[in-house]
Design a protein around this motif. Sequence first.
Motif: not given
Length: 245
Positions: A2-4, A93-98, A100-109, A159-161
Motif C-alpha cells: 500500500t503506497r501512494i 474493491a475493499t482492499e483498494v478502498a482501504a 485509498l481511504g487511509s491516504w485520503f485521511d493523511e492528506v485531508d482530502l 461503492g466500496a469507497m
Amino acid sequence: MTRISVVDDVSLEEPTLIEGFPGVGLVGKIATDHLIDVHEMTHYANVHCDGLPPVAVYHEGETAATTPVRLYADPENDLVALRSDVPVKPGAATEVAACLGSWFDEVDLFPVFLSGLGREKGESPPDLYGIATGDGSEALARAEVAEPPESGLVSGPTGAMLAAALEDGRDAVGLVVESDPKFPDPEAARALIRGGIDPVAGIETPTDGLVEQATEIREAKQQLAEQMRAATEESTQAEPLKMFQ
C-alpha cells in the motif's frame, strides 16, 4: 503493498478529490479525463494498492511506463483527480478502498465519488443527484444538487469507497447520473461536471469539447466499455434498490 508514490510534489491545502474508476457509461472516467485535460493537471502520484492489476501502462507518443491508476493535481483549484485505465475486480474493491481511504485521511482530502445509473437515453437531459457520508450533505446543499428520487445502491470500487467512508465517519459525496448502459456517454459526463463536480468543488470547467467530440470519445472508449459490460460486477454503478427487494 500500500503506497501512494508522489512523482511531483505540488502544494495542496484541503483539496477536493474527483474519483474516476470506470463504470456504467464510463461517465466517471470520461469526466475525470476531461478535468485533467482541460485544467492541464500535473501527474502528481502513482497508486500502488493491493488488489490493483499488476500491469504497466504506456501511452501514445510516450516511452515512460506508468501505473494503471494515477493521481493528477491542480494546485490553483486545489483539486486532485484519480485516473484509472483498468477496472478493479470485485474481490479487490475493499482492499483498494482501504488503501485509498487511509491516504485520503493523511492528506485531508474531500472525496467526490462518481457513478452512472444505467437508463435508456431520452430527449431530456440526464437526471443527476447526490448522496453523502459524514458532513458531505452540507456540500451537496451548497451546490444545490438534487436528492435521490428513489432508493438505490452503489456497487463496484466506488461503492466500496463510499462504504469505507461511511464506516470510518469520513466526509464524502457521491454523485449519480443517468447514463447509457451500453455505450460511453459523454453527454452524461458533461451533466456530471456541470451539475455536480463544478459546484461541489467550486471550480469552472469548459465542457463544450465533450459534446463536440462525442463521437470521437465514444470510439476511443468503446473497447473499455465492452470490457466493463462483460464483467458487470467489476463496474462502478448505481442501481435501484427495488431490483433487490
